[in-house]
Design an enzyme around this catalytic site. Sequence first.
Site, PDB file in Angstrom:
ATOM      1  CE  LYS A 246      -3.847  -2.369   2.251  1.00 43.25           C
ATOM      2  NZ  LYS A 246      -4.620  -2.666   3.473  1.00 43.25           N
TER       3      LYS A 246
ATOM      4  CD  GLN B 160      -3.561  -4.540   6.509  1.00 45.70           C
ATOM      5  OE1 GLN B 160      -3.740  -3.479   5.925  1.00 45.70           O
ATOM      6  NE2 GLN B 160      -3.955  -5.687   5.987  1.00 45.70           N
TER       7      GLN B 160
ATOM      8  CG  ASP C 217      -9.568  -0.046   5.363  1.00 41.30           C
ATOM      9  OD1 ASP C 217      -9.380  -0.419   4.193  1.00 41.30           O
ATOM     10  OD2 ASP C 217      -8.797  -0.314   6.307  1.00 41.30           O
TER      11      ASP C 217
HETATM   12  N1  GUN Z   1      -7.004  -6.939   6.325  1.00 40.57           N
HETATM   13  C1  GUN Z   1      -7.416  -7.657   5.264  1.00 40.57           C
HETATM   14  N2  GUN Z   1      -7.990  -6.837   4.344  1.00 40.57           N
HETATM   15  C2  GUN Z   1      -7.936  -5.596   4.848  1.00 40.57           C
HETATM   16  C3  GUN Z   1      -8.362  -4.318   4.362  1.00 40.57           C
HETATM   17  O1  GUN Z   1      -8.938  -4.161   3.283  1.00 40.57           O
HETATM   18  N3  GUN Z   1      -8.097  -3.267   5.176  1.00 40.57           N
HETATM   19  C4  GUN Z   1      -7.499  -3.411   6.379  1.00 40.57           C
HETATM   20  N4  GUN Z   1      -7.312  -2.320   7.106  1.00 40.57           N
HETATM   21  N5  GUN Z   1      -7.107  -4.565   6.854  1.00 40.57           N
HETATM   22  C5  GUN Z   1      -7.318  -5.652   6.090  1.00 40.57           C
END
Ligand code: GUN
Length: 292
Positions: free
Chosen positions: A52, A96, A119
């Site tokens: 990311k 995350q 998110d």
């Molecule tokens: N863990 C697995 N997928 C995601 C996501 O799309 N965002 C976040 N913050 N954590 C994750």
Amino acid sequence: MTILDGKKISNDIKNEITAEVKKMKERGEKVPHLAAVIVGNDGASLTYVGSKVRSCERVGFESTMVRMSNTTSEVELLDKIEELNENPEIDGFIIQLPLPPQIDTRKVLMAVHPDKDVDGFHPTNFGKMALDMSTFIPATPFGILELLDRYGVETKGKHTVVIGRSHIVGRPMSILMGRKGFPGNSTVTLTHSHTKNITQITSQADIIISALGVPKFLKAEMVKDDAVIIDVGITRVPDETKEKGYYITGDVDFENVSKKASYITPVPGGVGPMTIAMLLKNTLLARERHML
Ligand code: GUN
């Protein structure tokens, strides 16, 4: 059979975002700034967050990675969130998941300011999504909608079967596919661990979206001819013969299911790269909103 090429489409989207950022710079505006908080040392999570942050650089965004130890307390994390909420430099941030067991995930996600919740996990944003209001749509479902859109896959009047009811993928996907509009207007069945006779249901599906995390769960016998198959599973299967000690596989038995499908996403290179592209898109949106 057409491969829904998430790698290519995500690249197109990143190029579009890069062009937008360039215009922002030319106008002398601050560029979007995404922060990602990671608690602990989970290998997959570190890979995702690293990816990311690299993608932010690629499109010209500012990015900040906040690493916290595995023993971080809930209060420490909530303090960090407060700091990010109040920092005017940060347009959007993500925590995350998964978080270590001493931390209540729900409490943490509710502490993120909805305007910075790129998110789309905060109840305010999730509620807006369910009510067809403009908001941040969670990145993975948003990426799937974008793939269907850019390949012109018809969803109206189709039977969409979603496998898995996670808050991140299955549940929002089931809402989005039934919304008025395109992609949407599907008749949706949401299946999960208590579903009986799942094969009977999947074999009637025009579109299957599998977000289960069980390698090669969806077999050719479970799918009708010309179905559209979206594979959200990304599981690391231990394998000594591989350099990394594992290989990545999805929920779908690709080799056999792809022979029957009209459209199918590969793993890797399907939904995964789209998730990051849409997170960037949400961050751009957050920046534009903050400028209003
Ligand atoms: N863990 C697995 N997928 C995601 C996501 O799309 N965002 C976040 N913050 N954590 C994750």
